[in-house]
Design a protein around this motif. Structure first.
Motif, PDB file in Angstrom:
ATOM      1  N   GLN A  75      -0.381   4.760   4.992  1.00 43.79           N
ATOM      2  CA  GLN A  75      -1.412   4.745   6.010  1.00 43.79           C
ATOM      3  C   GLN A  75      -2.012   6.154   6.494  1.00 43.79           C
ATOM      4  OE1 GLN A  75       0.950   1.978   8.483  1.00 43.79           O
ATOM      5  NE2 GLN A  75      -0.411   0.371   7.739  1.00 43.79           N
ATOM      6  N   ILE A  76      -1.181   7.045   6.622  1.00 44.12           N
ATOM      7  CA  ILE A  76      -1.542   8.293   7.098  1.00 44.12           C
ATOM      8  C   ILE A  76      -2.476   8.991   5.850  1.00 44.12           C
ATOM      9  CG2 ILE A  76      -0.939  10.668   7.471  1.00 44.12           C
ATOM     10  CD1 ILE A  76      -0.093   8.526   9.783  1.00 44.12           C
ATOM     11  N   ALA A  77      -2.114   8.722   4.822  1.00 44.07           N
ATOM     12  CA  ALA A  77      -2.844   9.565   3.621  1.00 44.07           C
ATOM     13  C   ALA A  77      -4.306   8.848   3.718  1.00 44.07           C
ATOM     14  CB  ALA A  77      -2.385   9.328   2.456  1.00 44.07           C
ATOM     15  N   LEU A  78      -4.296   7.292   3.889  1.00 47.39           N
ATOM     16  CA  LEU A  78      -5.650   6.891   3.757  1.00 47.39           C
ATOM     17  C   LEU A  78      -6.539   7.025   5.075  1.00 47.39           C
ATOM     18  CD1 LEU A  78      -4.615   3.188   2.510  1.00 47.39           C
ATOM     19  CD2 LEU A  78      -5.903   4.979   1.250  1.00 47.39           C
ATOM     20  N   ALA A  79      -5.814   6.968   6.347  1.00 48.99           N
ATOM     21  CA  ALA A  79      -6.512   7.073   7.391  1.00 48.99           C
ATOM     22  C   ALA A  79      -7.242   8.816   7.398  1.00 48.99           C
ATOM     23  CB  ALA A  79      -5.532   7.104   8.645  1.00 48.99           C
ATOM     24  N   TRP A  80      -6.520   9.381   6.826  1.00 39.54           N
ATOM     25  CA  TRP A  80      -6.978  10.797   6.938  1.00 39.54           C
ATOM     26  C   TRP A  80      -8.291  10.790   6.066  1.00 39.54           C
ATOM     27  CZ3 TRP A  80      -7.805  14.012   2.547  1.00 39.54           C
ATOM     28  CH2 TRP A  80      -7.927  15.429   2.748  1.00 39.54           C
ATOM     29  N   LEU A  81      -8.510  10.235   4.951  1.00 35.43           N
ATOM     30  CA  LEU A  81      -9.593  10.152   4.141  1.00 35.43           C
ATOM     31  C   LEU A  81     -10.772   9.542   4.793  1.00 35.43           C
ATOM     32  CD1 LEU A  81      -8.171   8.977   0.588  1.00 35.43           C
ATOM     33  CD2 LEU A  81      -9.680  10.959   1.149  1.00 35.43           C
ATOM     34  N   MET A  82     -10.432   8.617   5.419  1.00 29.66           N
ATOM     35  CA  MET A  82     -11.236   7.773   6.156  1.00 29.66           C
ATOM     36  C   MET A  82     -12.003   8.685   7.270  1.00 29.66           C
ATOM     37  SD  MET A  82     -10.177   3.626   6.071  1.00 29.66           S
ATOM     38  CE  MET A  82      -8.484   3.792   6.508  1.00 29.66           C
TER      39      MET A  82
ATOM     40  N   MET B 129      -0.381  -4.096  -0.367  1.00 33.01           N
ATOM     41  CA  MET B 129      -1.784  -4.305   0.069  1.00 33.01           C
ATOM     42  C   MET B 129      -1.975  -4.443   1.401  1.00 33.01           C
ATOM     43  SD  MET B 129      -4.062  -6.872   0.951  1.00 33.01           S
ATOM     44  CE  MET B 129      -3.389  -8.184   0.575  1.00 33.01           C
ATOM     45  N   LEU B 130      -1.328  -5.370   2.212  1.00 37.20           N
ATOM     46  CA  LEU B 130      -1.505  -5.361   3.636  1.00 37.20           C
ATOM     47  C   LEU B 130      -1.350  -4.267   4.288  1.00 37.20           C
ATOM     48  CD1 LEU B 130       0.113  -9.140   3.880  1.00 37.20           C
ATOM     49  CD2 LEU B 130      -2.331  -8.439   3.954  1.00 37.20           C
ATOM     50  N   GLN B 131      -0.190  -3.388   4.036  1.00 39.62           N
ATOM     51  CA  GLN B 131       0.011  -2.141   4.536  1.00 39.62           C
ATOM     52  C   GLN B 131      -1.091  -0.990   4.390  1.00 39.62           C
ATOM     53  OE1 GLN B 131       2.988   1.302   2.943  1.00 39.62           O
ATOM     54  NE2 GLN B 131       4.047   0.153   4.470  1.00 39.62           N
ATOM     55  N   ASN B 132      -1.835  -1.073   3.176  1.00 39.58           N
ATOM     56  CA  ASN B 132      -2.779  -0.171   2.835  1.00 39.58           C
ATOM     57  C   ASN B 132      -4.044  -0.670   3.864  1.00 39.58           C
ATOM     58  OD1 ASN B 132      -1.465   1.201   0.954  1.00 39.58           O
ATOM     59  ND2 ASN B 132      -2.279  -0.171  -0.743  1.00 39.58           N
ATOM     60  N   THR B 133      -4.448  -1.943   4.032  1.00 38.12           N
ATOM     61  CA  THR B 133      -5.559  -2.198   4.754  1.00 38.12           C
ATOM     62  C   THR B 133      -5.229  -1.980   6.340  1.00 38.12           C
ATOM     63  OG1 THR B 133      -4.602  -4.521   4.693  1.00 38.12           O
ATOM     64  CG2 THR B 133      -6.272  -3.923   3.160  1.00 38.12           C
ATOM     65  N   GLY B 134      -3.877  -1.831   6.546  1.00 44.46           N
ATOM     66  CA  GLY B 134      -3.607  -1.718   7.896  1.00 44.46           C
ATOM     67  C   GLY B 134      -3.894  -0.164   8.439  1.00 44.46           C
ATOM     68  N   ALA B 135      -4.185   0.814   7.395  1.00 43.57           N
ATOM     69  CA  ALA B 135      -4.505   1.995   7.544  1.00 43.57           C
ATOM     70  C   ALA B 135      -5.819   2.130   8.262  1.00 43.57           C
ATOM     71  CB  ALA B 135      -4.553   2.599   6.309  1.00 43.57           C
ATOM     72  N   ALA B 136      -6.748   1.219   8.418  1.00 40.46           N
ATOM     73  CA  ALA B 136      -8.010   1.159   9.031  1.00 40.46           C
ATOM     74  C   ALA B 136      -7.632   1.127  10.661  1.00 40.46           C
ATOM     75  CB  ALA B 136      -8.877   0.068   8.668  1.00 40.46           C
ATOM     76  N   ALA B 137      -6.293   0.778  10.953  1.00 38.19           N
ATOM     77  CA  ALA B 137      -5.945   0.739  12.488  1.00 38.19           C
ATOM     78  C   ALA B 137      -5.637   2.155  12.961  1.00 38.19           C
ATOM     79  CB  ALA B 137      -5.393  -0.399  12.806  1.00 38.19           C
ATOM     80  N   VAL B 138      -4.972   2.987  11.893  1.00 33.62           N
ATOM     81  CA  VAL B 138      -4.796   4.393  12.461  1.00 33.62           C
ATOM     82  C   VAL B 138      -5.729   5.423  12.663  1.00 33.62           C
ATOM     83  CG1 VAL B 138      -3.172   6.244  11.692  1.00 33.62           C
ATOM     84  CG2 VAL B 138      -2.674   3.961  10.787  1.00 33.62           C
ATOM     85  N   SER B 139      -5.629   5.868  13.784  1.00 31.29           N
ATOM     86  CA  SER B 139      -6.909   6.931  13.870  1.00 31.29           C
ATOM     87  C   SER B 139      -6.225   8.413  14.519  1.00 31.29           C
ATOM     88  CB  SER B 139      -7.681   6.277  15.188  1.00 31.29           C
ATOM     89  OG  SER B 139      -7.167   6.195  16.367  1.00 31.29           O
ATOM     90  N   PHE B 140      -7.122   9.098  14.554  1.00 33.35           N
ATOM     91  CA  PHE B 140      -6.698  10.545  14.938  1.00 33.35           C
ATOM     92  C   PHE B 140      -7.786  11.033  16.124  1.00 33.35           C
ATOM     93  CE2 PHE B 140      -5.587  10.416  10.371  1.00 33.35           C
ATOM     94  CZ  PHE B 140      -4.164  10.400  10.308  1.00 33.35           C
ATOM     95  N   SER B 141      -7.072  11.604  17.059  1.00 33.30           N
ATOM     96  CA  SER B 141      -8.051  12.438  17.793  1.00 33.30           C
ATOM     97  C   SER B 141      -8.404  13.529  17.433  1.00 33.30           C
ATOM     98  CB  SER B 141      -7.348  12.907  19.161  1.00 33.30           C
ATOM     99  OG  SER B 141      -6.350  13.876  19.091  1.00 33.30           O
ATOM    100  N   PRO B 142      -9.532  13.971  17.864  1.00 37.01           N
ATOM    101  CA  PRO B 142     -10.342  15.326  17.029  1.00 37.01           C
ATOM    102  C   PRO B 142      -9.365  16.447  17.232  1.00 37.01           C
ATOM    103  CG  PRO B 142     -11.862  14.455  18.852  1.00 37.01           C
ATOM    104  CD  PRO B 142     -10.667  13.368  18.908  1.00 37.01           C
ATOM    105  N   ALA B 143      -8.381  16.594  18.051  1.00 31.07           N
ATOM    106  CA  ALA B 143      -7.486  17.664  18.101  1.00 31.07           C
ATOM    107  C   ALA B 143      -6.061  17.418  17.172  1.00 31.07           C
ATOM    108  CB  ALA B 143      -6.599  17.877  19.319  1.00 31.07           C
ATOM    109  N   GLU B 144      -5.838  16.178  16.988  1.00 32.10           N
ATOM    110  CA  GLU B 144      -4.913  15.397  15.916  1.00 32.10           C
ATOM    111  C   GLU B 144      -5.342  15.916  14.636  1.00 32.10           C
ATOM    112  OE1 GLU B 144      -2.183  12.113  17.891  1.00 32.10           O
ATOM    113  OE2 GLU B 144      -4.094  11.582  17.118  1.00 32.10           O
ATOM    114  N   LEU B 145      -6.758  15.582  14.615  1.00 34.30           N
ATOM    115  CA  LEU B 145      -7.554  15.779  13.015  1.00 34.30           C
ATOM    116  C   LEU B 145      -7.487  17.266  12.566  1.00 34.30           C
ATOM    117  CD1 LEU B 145      -8.640  14.460  10.470  1.00 34.30           C
ATOM    118  CD2 LEU B 145     -10.681  14.423  11.747  1.00 34.30           C
ATOM    119  N   ALA B 146      -7.774  17.965  13.524  1.00 29.77           N
ATOM    120  CA  ALA B 146      -7.915  19.422  13.272  1.00 29.77           C
ATOM    121  C   ALA B 146      -6.478  20.003  12.913  1.00 29.77           C
ATOM    122  CB  ALA B 146      -8.483  20.225  14.461  1.00 29.77           C
ATOM    123  N   GLU B 147      -5.562  19.368  13.718  1.00 23.37           N
ATOM    124  CA  GLU B 147      -4.193  20.131  13.395  1.00 23.37           C
ATOM    125  C   GLU B 147      -3.573  19.610  12.181  1.00 23.37           C
ATOM    126  OE1 GLU B 147       0.526  19.179  15.007  1.00 23.37           O
ATOM    127  OE2 GLU B 147      -1.327  18.612  16.150  1.00 23.37           O
TER     128      GLU B 147
END
Length: 394
Positions: free
Chosen positions: A320-327, A345-363
Protein backbone atom coordinates in the motif's frame (compact mmCIF):
# COMPACT_ATOMS: atom_id res chain seq x y z
CA UNK A 1 5.76 -8.69 -22.16
CA UNK A 2 3.85 -6.21 -20.15
CA UNK A 3 1.81 -5.18 -17.25
CA UNK A 4 3.89 -7.26 -14.84
CA UNK A 5 1.21 -7.35 -12.23
CA UNK A 6 1.27 -9.87 -9.51
CA UNK A 7 0.05 -11.43 -6.28
CA UNK A 8 1.19 -9.53 -3.26
CA UNK A 9 2.09 -10.58 0.27
CA UNK A 10 4.06 -8.86 2.98
CA UNK A 11 6.97 -11.07 4.01
CA UNK A 12 9.63 -12.74 1.84
CA UNK A 13 10.33 -16.51 2.01
CA UNK A 14 13.76 -17.93 2.63
CA UNK A 15 13.46 -20.72 0.12
CA UNK A 16 11.11 -21.86 -2.60
CA UNK A 17 9.64 -24.51 -0.31
CA UNK A 18 9.11 -21.91 2.37
CA UNK A 19 7.40 -19.67 -0.20
CA UNK A 20 5.08 -22.46 -1.26
CA UNK A 21 4.32 -23.25 2.38
CA UNK A 22 3.38 -19.65 3.03
CA UNK A 23 1.23 -19.59 -0.09
CA UNK A 24 -0.58 -22.70 1.05
CA UNK A 25 -1.13 -21.26 4.51
CA UNK A 26 -2.38 -17.99 3.08
CA UNK A 27 -4.74 -19.92 0.87
CA UNK A 28 -6.19 -21.76 3.85
CA UNK A 29 -6.63 -18.54 5.77
CA UNK A 30 -8.16 -16.76 2.82
CA UNK A 31 -10.53 -19.65 2.26
CA UNK A 32 -11.79 -19.31 5.81
CA UNK A 33 -12.47 -15.60 5.39
CA UNK A 34 -13.17 -15.18 1.69
CA UNK A 35 -14.86 -18.23 0.10
CA UNK A 36 -13.46 -18.95 -3.33
CA UNK A 37 -15.18 -22.20 -4.24
CA UNK A 38 -17.30 -22.17 -7.36
CA UNK A 39 -20.56 -22.69 -5.48
CA UNK A 40 -19.84 -19.70 -3.29
CA UNK A 41 -19.05 -17.58 -6.33
CA UNK A 42 -22.31 -18.66 -7.93
CA UNK A 43 -24.35 -17.66 -4.89
CA UNK A 44 -22.70 -14.25 -5.00
CA UNK A 45 -23.67 -13.69 -8.63
CA UNK A 46 -27.33 -13.00 -7.85
CA UNK A 47 -26.51 -10.36 -5.26
CA UNK A 48 -24.10 -8.77 -7.73
CA UNK A 49 -26.78 -8.75 -10.39
CA UNK A 50 -29.22 -7.17 -7.97
CA UNK A 51 -26.75 -4.39 -7.19
CA UNK A 52 -25.52 -3.91 -10.77
CA UNK A 53 -27.77 -0.88 -11.20
CA UNK A 54 -25.69 0.96 -8.60
CA UNK A 55 -22.24 2.23 -9.51
CA UNK A 56 -19.59 1.51 -6.87
CA UNK A 57 -18.39 4.60 -5.05
CA UNK A 58 -15.79 3.37 -2.54
CA UNK A 59 -12.89 4.57 -4.70
CA UNK A 60 -12.34 8.10 -5.92
CA UNK A 61 -11.83 8.82 -9.63
CA UNK A 62 -8.90 10.08 -11.63
CA UNK A 63 -8.57 11.33 -15.19
CA UNK A 64 -6.35 9.82 -17.87
CA UNK A 65 -6.65 12.60 -20.39
CA UNK A 66 -10.44 12.88 -20.63
CA UNK A 67 -11.06 9.28 -19.56
CA UNK A 68 -12.31 8.86 -16.00
CA UNK A 69 -11.25 5.74 -14.11
CA UNK A 70 -10.97 4.53 -10.52
CA UNK A 71 -7.93 5.73 -8.60
CA UNK A 72 -6.56 2.19 -8.57
CA UNK A 73 -7.10 -0.29 -11.40
CA UNK A 74 -6.71 -4.05 -11.68
CA UNK A 75 -4.25 -5.76 -14.01
CA UNK A 76 -5.38 -9.23 -15.00
CA UNK A 77 -2.27 -10.47 -16.84
CA UNK A 78 -1.55 -13.40 -14.53
CA UNK A 79 -5.08 -14.72 -14.41
CA UNK A 80 -4.29 -17.30 -17.08
CA UNK A 81 -0.82 -18.21 -15.82
CA UNK A 82 1.08 -17.02 -12.77
CA UNK A 83 4.77 -16.16 -12.65
CA UNK A 84 5.75 -19.56 -11.36
CA UNK A 85 3.82 -20.94 -14.38
CA UNK A 86 0.93 -22.44 -12.40
CA UNK A 87 -2.59 -21.95 -13.78
CA UNK A 88 -5.06 -20.18 -11.46
CA UNK A 89 -8.56 -21.56 -10.84
CA UNK A 90 -10.79 -19.71 -13.31
CA UNK A 91 -13.87 -19.26 -11.02
CA UNK A 92 -11.58 -17.62 -8.46
CA UNK A 93 -10.31 -15.18 -11.08
CA UNK A 94 -13.87 -14.26 -12.02
CA UNK A 95 -14.59 -13.70 -8.34
CA UNK A 96 -11.54 -11.44 -7.94
CA UNK A 97 -12.66 -9.32 -10.90
CA UNK A 98 -16.23 -9.01 -9.66
CA UNK A 99 -15.21 -8.31 -6.08
CA UNK A 100 -12.88 -5.59 -7.36
CA UNK A 101 -15.86 -3.93 -9.04
CA UNK A 102 -17.92 -4.33 -5.87
CA UNK A 103 -15.17 -2.37 -4.09
CA UNK A 104 -14.99 0.50 -6.54
CA UNK A 105 -12.52 -0.65 -9.20
CA UNK A 106 -13.70 0.48 -12.64
CA UNK A 107 -10.42 0.16 -14.59
CA UNK A 108 -9.36 -3.28 -15.85
CA UNK A 109 -6.22 -3.90 -17.90
CA UNK A 110 -5.55 -6.82 -20.28
CA UNK A 111 -3.82 -7.58 -23.61
CA UNK A 112 -4.14 -10.02 -26.48
CA UNK A 113 -0.61 -11.23 -25.67
CA UNK A 114 -1.60 -12.44 -22.20
CA UNK A 115 -2.39 -16.08 -22.69
CA UNK A 116 -2.34 -15.30 -25.59
CA UNK A 117 -6.03 -14.41 -25.78
CA UNK A 118 -7.12 -16.26 -22.63
CA UNK A 119 -6.88 -13.32 -20.23
CA UNK A 120 -9.23 -11.28 -22.42
CA UNK A 121 -11.72 -14.16 -22.29
CA UNK A 122 -11.49 -14.28 -18.50
CA UNK A 123 -11.94 -10.52 -18.22
CA UNK A 124 -14.86 -10.52 -20.65
CA UNK A 125 -16.66 -13.14 -18.59
CA UNK A 126 -15.82 -11.42 -15.34
CA UNK A 127 -17.11 -7.96 -16.22
CA UNK A 128 -20.14 -9.07 -18.25
CA UNK A 129 -22.69 -8.22 -15.50
CA UNK A 130 -21.46 -4.60 -15.27
CA UNK A 131 -19.71 -3.97 -18.59
CA UNK A 132 -21.24 -0.53 -19.10
CA UNK A 133 -19.99 0.71 -15.74
CA UNK A 134 -16.28 0.04 -16.22
CA UNK A 135 -13.33 0.87 -18.45
CA UNK A 136 -11.64 -1.95 -20.35
CA UNK A 137 -8.07 -1.42 -21.52
CA UNK A 138 -6.27 -3.89 -23.73
CA UNK A 139 -3.30 -3.94 -26.10
CA UNK A 140 -2.26 -4.99 -29.59
CA UNK A 141 1.13 -5.05 -31.26
CA UNK A 142 2.83 -8.41 -30.87
CA UNK A 143 2.95 -10.68 -33.90
CA UNK A 144 0.36 -13.29 -32.92
CA UNK A 145 -1.47 -15.60 -35.32
CA UNK A 146 -5.12 -14.64 -34.95
CA UNK A 147 -6.35 -18.15 -35.71
CA UNK A 148 -4.05 -20.26 -33.55
CA UNK A 149 -2.70 -17.83 -30.96
CA UNK A 150 0.83 -18.84 -31.90
CA UNK A 151 3.45 -16.23 -31.15
CA UNK A 152 5.34 -15.35 -34.30
CA UNK A 153 8.63 -13.42 -34.40
CA UNK A 154 8.64 -9.73 -33.62
CA UNK A 155 5.85 -7.18 -33.75
CA UNK A 156 2.92 -6.41 -36.02
CA UNK A 157 1.15 -3.06 -36.13
CA UNK A 158 0.18 -3.09 -39.78
CA UNK A 159 -3.20 -1.35 -40.13
CA UNK A 160 -4.95 -4.38 -41.60
CA UNK A 161 -3.65 -6.54 -38.75
CA UNK A 162 -4.83 -4.05 -36.11
CA UNK A 163 -8.35 -4.23 -37.52
CA UNK A 164 -8.36 -8.03 -37.36
CA UNK A 165 -6.99 -8.01 -33.82
CA UNK A 166 -9.62 -5.60 -32.54
CA UNK A 167 -12.45 -7.61 -34.07
CA UNK A 168 -11.20 -10.69 -32.24
CA UNK A 169 -10.71 -8.72 -29.02
CA UNK A 170 -14.31 -7.55 -29.07
CA UNK A 171 -15.52 -11.15 -29.23
CA UNK A 172 -13.26 -12.34 -26.44
CA UNK A 173 -14.18 -9.38 -24.24
CA UNK A 174 -17.91 -9.81 -24.98
CA UNK A 175 -18.29 -6.14 -25.82
CA UNK A 176 -18.91 -3.79 -28.72
CA UNK A 177 -16.11 -1.33 -27.94
CA UNK A 178 -12.72 -1.08 -26.26
CA UNK A 179 -12.48 1.91 -23.95
CA UNK A 180 -8.68 2.24 -24.12
CA UNK A 181 -6.59 0.51 -26.78
CA UNK A 182 -2.81 0.60 -26.43
CA UNK A 183 -0.08 -0.21 -28.89
CA UNK A 184 1.78 -2.72 -26.71
CA UNK A 185 5.17 -1.99 -28.26
CA UNK A 186 6.22 0.28 -31.14
CA UNK A 187 6.59 -1.57 -34.44
CA UNK A 188 9.88 -0.40 -36.03
CA UNK A 189 8.49 -1.21 -39.49
CA UNK A 190 5.25 0.81 -39.35
CA UNK A 191 5.04 4.63 -39.13
CA UNK A 192 3.11 5.66 -36.04
CA UNK A 193 0.94 7.87 -38.27
CA UNK A 194 -0.31 4.72 -40.00
CA UNK A 195 -1.05 3.12 -36.63
CA UNK A 196 -2.94 6.22 -35.52
CA UNK A 197 -4.87 6.20 -38.78
CA UNK A 198 -5.96 2.59 -38.23
CA UNK A 199 -7.08 3.36 -34.70
CA UNK A 200 -8.92 6.47 -35.91
CA UNK A 201 -10.94 4.34 -38.34
CA UNK A 202 -11.89 2.05 -35.46
CA UNK A 203 -12.88 5.09 -33.41
CA UNK A 204 -15.06 6.35 -36.23
CA UNK A 205 -16.90 3.02 -36.12
CA UNK A 206 -17.32 3.26 -32.33
CA UNK A 207 -15.19 0.16 -31.73
CA UNK A 208 -12.43 2.06 -29.90
CA UNK A 209 -12.97 5.08 -27.66
CA UNK A 210 -9.45 6.10 -26.58
CA UNK A 211 -5.93 5.04 -27.44
CA UNK A 212 -2.50 4.93 -25.89
CA UNK A 213 1.08 3.76 -26.26
CA UNK A 214 3.36 1.62 -24.12
CA UNK A 215 7.13 1.76 -23.59
CA UNK A 216 7.47 3.95 -26.71
CA UNK A 217 10.20 6.34 -27.76
CA UNK A 218 9.44 9.97 -26.89
CA UNK A 219 9.56 11.22 -30.48
CA UNK A 220 7.03 8.56 -31.40
CA UNK A 221 4.77 9.66 -28.55
CA UNK A 222 4.79 13.25 -29.81
CA UNK A 223 4.12 12.18 -33.40
CA UNK A 224 1.30 9.89 -32.30
CA UNK A 225 -0.31 12.59 -30.17
CA UNK A 226 -0.11 15.11 -33.01
CA UNK A 227 -1.85 12.64 -35.33
CA UNK A 228 -4.52 11.42 -32.89
CA UNK A 229 -4.65 12.68 -29.26
CA UNK A 230 -3.23 10.05 -26.92
CA UNK A 231 -5.17 9.38 -23.73
CA UNK A 232 -2.62 7.38 -21.74
CA UNK A 233 0.90 5.99 -21.70
CA UNK A 234 1.59 2.69 -19.97
CA UNK A 235 5.13 1.87 -18.88
CA UNK A 236 6.88 0.25 -15.97
CA UNK A 237 7.17 2.64 -13.02
CA UNK A 238 7.57 2.08 -9.30
CA UNK A 239 9.93 2.78 -6.44
CA UNK A 240 12.03 -0.04 -7.90
CA UNK A 241 12.13 1.40 -11.45
CA UNK A 242 11.91 5.17 -11.79
CA UNK A 243 12.98 5.52 -15.41
CA UNK A 244 9.89 7.45 -16.60
CA UNK A 245 10.61 10.32 -14.22
CA UNK A 246 13.37 11.76 -16.39
CA UNK A 247 11.51 12.39 -19.65
CA UNK A 248 8.30 10.37 -20.02
CA UNK A 249 6.35 11.88 -17.13
CA UNK A 250 7.29 15.48 -17.99
CA UNK A 251 6.21 14.85 -21.59
CA UNK A 252 2.89 13.38 -20.44
CA UNK A 253 2.32 16.40 -18.20
CA UNK A 254 3.11 18.78 -21.07
CA UNK A 255 0.72 17.04 -23.47
CA UNK A 256 -2.08 16.30 -20.99
CA UNK A 257 -1.63 12.53 -21.25
CA UNK A 258 -2.38 10.20 -18.34
CA UNK A 259 0.14 7.65 -17.10
CA UNK A 260 -0.55 4.04 -16.10
CA UNK A 261 2.34 2.28 -14.31
CA UNK A 262 2.65 -1.40 -14.95
CA UNK A 263 4.49 -3.46 -12.36
CA UNK A 264 3.67 -0.81 -9.71
CA UNK A 265 4.68 -3.28 -7.00
CA UNK A 266 7.91 -4.33 -8.66
CA UNK A 267 6.83 -7.90 -9.47
CA UNK A 268 6.07 -8.51 -5.76
CA UNK A 269 9.42 -7.13 -4.59
CA UNK A 270 7.97 -3.98 -2.99
CA UNK A 271 5.48 -6.01 -0.94
CA UNK A 272 8.29 -7.82 0.88
CA UNK A 273 7.47 -11.09 -0.85
CA UNK A 274 10.97 -11.60 -2.30
CA UNK A 275 13.74 -12.10 0.25
CA UNK A 276 17.51 -12.47 0.11
CA UNK A 277 17.27 -16.26 -0.15
CA UNK A 278 14.29 -16.49 -2.50
CA UNK A 279 14.63 -19.18 -5.16
CA UNK A 280 12.43 -18.65 -8.21
CA UNK A 281 10.53 -21.58 -9.70
CA UNK A 282 11.67 -22.90 -13.08
CA UNK A 283 10.18 -20.73 -15.80
CA UNK A 284 9.64 -17.69 -13.56
CA UNK A 285 10.85 -14.79 -15.72
CA UNK A 286 11.94 -12.81 -12.65
CA UNK A 287 14.98 -15.08 -12.49
CA UNK A 288 16.16 -13.37 -15.71
CA UNK A 289 16.13 -9.88 -14.17
CA UNK A 290 19.55 -9.05 -12.79
CA UNK A 291 18.09 -6.74 -10.15
CA UNK A 292 17.06 -10.00 -8.43
CA UNK A 293 20.34 -11.85 -8.98
CA UNK A 294 22.10 -13.24 -5.87
CA UNK A 295 24.77 -10.53 -6.05
CA UNK A 296 22.31 -7.62 -6.46
CA UNK A 297 19.24 -8.63 -4.49
CA UNK A 298 20.69 -8.16 -0.97
CA UNK A 299 21.69 -4.60 -1.85
CA UNK A 300 18.28 -3.75 -3.32
CA UNK A 301 16.46 -5.03 -0.25
CA UNK A 302 17.33 -1.72 1.44
CA UNK A 303 14.37 -0.31 -0.47
CA UNK A 304 12.04 -2.93 0.99
CA UNK A 305 13.26 -2.14 4.50
CA UNK A 306 12.47 1.53 3.89
CA UNK A 307 8.97 0.64 2.72
CA UNK A 308 8.39 -1.56 5.75
CA UNK A 309 9.39 1.31 8.03
CA UNK A 310 6.83 3.54 6.35
CA UNK A 311 4.23 0.80 6.46
CA UNK A 312 4.58 0.62 10.23
CA UNK A 313 4.55 4.40 10.46
CA UNK A 314 1.32 4.69 8.42
CA UNK A 315 -0.34 1.51 9.76
CA UNK A 316 -0.46 0.12 6.23
CA UNK A 317 0.84 -2.86 4.27
CA UNK A 318 4.15 -2.41 2.40
CA UNK A 319 2.42 -2.75 -0.96
CA UNK A 320 0.00 0.00 0.00
CA UNK A 321 2.90 2.34 0.68
CA UNK A 322 4.38 1.60 -2.75
CA UNK A 323 1.06 2.24 -4.51
CA UNK A 324 0.22 5.35 -2.47
CA UNK A 325 3.66 6.75 -3.30
CA UNK A 326 2.93 6.37 -7.02
CA UNK A 327 -0.45 8.06 -6.73
CA UNK A 328 1.10 10.90 -4.75
CA UNK A 329 3.53 11.74 -7.57
CA UNK A 330 0.85 13.09 -9.92
CA UNK A 331 -2.99 13.18 -9.91
CA UNK A 332 -3.00 11.68 -13.43
CA UNK A 333 -1.10 8.52 -12.47
CA UNK A 334 -3.26 5.39 -12.06
CA UNK A 335 -1.48 2.17 -11.03
CA UNK A 336 -2.85 -1.20 -12.10
CA UNK A 337 -1.58 -3.75 -9.56
CA UNK A 338 -2.43 -7.28 -10.54
CA UNK A 339 -3.14 -10.30 -8.41
CA UNK A 340 -4.84 -13.67 -8.46
CA UNK A 341 -5.73 -13.42 -4.77
CA UNK A 342 -8.85 -11.62 -3.56
CA UNK A 343 -7.40 -10.61 -0.21
CA UNK A 344 -4.40 -9.06 -1.93
CA UNK A 345 -6.66 -7.25 -4.39
CA UNK A 346 -8.61 -5.71 -1.51
CA UNK A 347 -5.34 -4.70 0.12
CA UNK A 348 -4.15 -3.07 -3.09
CA UNK A 349 -7.32 -1.04 -3.57
CA UNK A 350 -7.01 0.04 0.05
CA UNK A 351 -3.87 1.93 -0.92
CA UNK A 352 -6.13 4.73 -2.13
CA UNK A 353 -6.84 5.54 1.52
CA UNK A 354 -3.15 6.01 2.37
CA UNK A 355 -1.97 9.59 2.08
CA UNK A 356 1.17 11.60 2.78
CA UNK A 357 1.47 15.16 3.98
CA UNK A 358 3.73 17.38 1.83
CA UNK A 359 6.49 17.00 4.42
CA UNK A 360 6.08 13.23 4.55
CA UNK A 361 6.15 12.94 0.78
CA UNK A 362 9.29 15.05 0.53
CA UNK A 363 10.93 12.88 3.19
CA UNK A 364 9.90 9.65 1.49
CA UNK A 365 10.96 10.87 -1.96
CA UNK A 366 14.38 11.79 -0.61
CA UNK A 367 14.79 8.41 1.07
CA UNK A 368 13.76 6.51 -2.07
CA UNK A 369 16.14 8.60 -4.18
CA UNK A 370 19.02 7.82 -1.82
CA UNK A 371 18.80 4.09 -2.56
CA UNK A 372 20.48 3.16 -5.83
CA UNK A 373 18.98 0.03 -7.38
CA UNK A 374 21.57 -2.21 -9.00
CA UNK A 375 20.83 -4.59 -11.86
CA UNK A 376 18.58 -4.36 -14.89
CA UNK A 377 14.79 -4.40 -14.91
CA UNK A 378 14.55 -6.63 -17.98
CA UNK A 379 16.88 -8.94 -19.91
CA UNK A 380 18.42 -7.26 -22.95
CA UNK A 381 16.35 -9.31 -25.42
CA UNK A 382 13.14 -7.91 -23.87
CA UNK A 383 14.41 -4.39 -23.19
CA UNK A 384 15.16 -4.15 -26.91
CA UNK A 385 11.42 -3.72 -27.54
CA UNK A 386 11.21 -0.61 -25.31
CA UNK A 387 12.04 3.02 -26.18
CA UNK A 388 11.73 2.23 -29.89
CA UNK A 389 11.03 5.00 -32.37
CA UNK A 390 8.65 4.31 -35.26
CA UNK A 391 10.02 4.87 -38.76
CA UNK A 392 9.18 8.18 -40.47
CA UNK A 393 6.09 8.46 -42.59
CA UNK A 394 7.10 8.33 -46.26
Amino acid sequence: MHSKQFDHAQEGPATLNRRRFILAGAGVAAAALLPHVASAAQTQDKSRADSAAHSPSSLEKRKLGKLEVSTVGLGVQNMSRKYETTVPYRPEMIDVIRTAFDNGVTFFDAAEAYGPFEVERILGEGVAPFRDKIVIATKFGWNIDQETGKRLPGLNSRPEHIERVVEAMLKRLRTDRIDLLYQHRVDPEVPIEDVAGAVKKLMDKGKVLHWGLSEMGLKTLRRAHAELPVTAVQSEYSMLWRGPEKEVLPTCEELGIGFVPWSPLGVQFLTGWIGANTVFAPGDFRSTETRFSPENLPHNLALVELIKEWAERKSAAPGQIALAWLMAQQPWIVPIPGTTNKAHMLQNTGAAAVSFSPAELAELNASVASIKIVGKRLPDRVQAFSDVEAPPKK
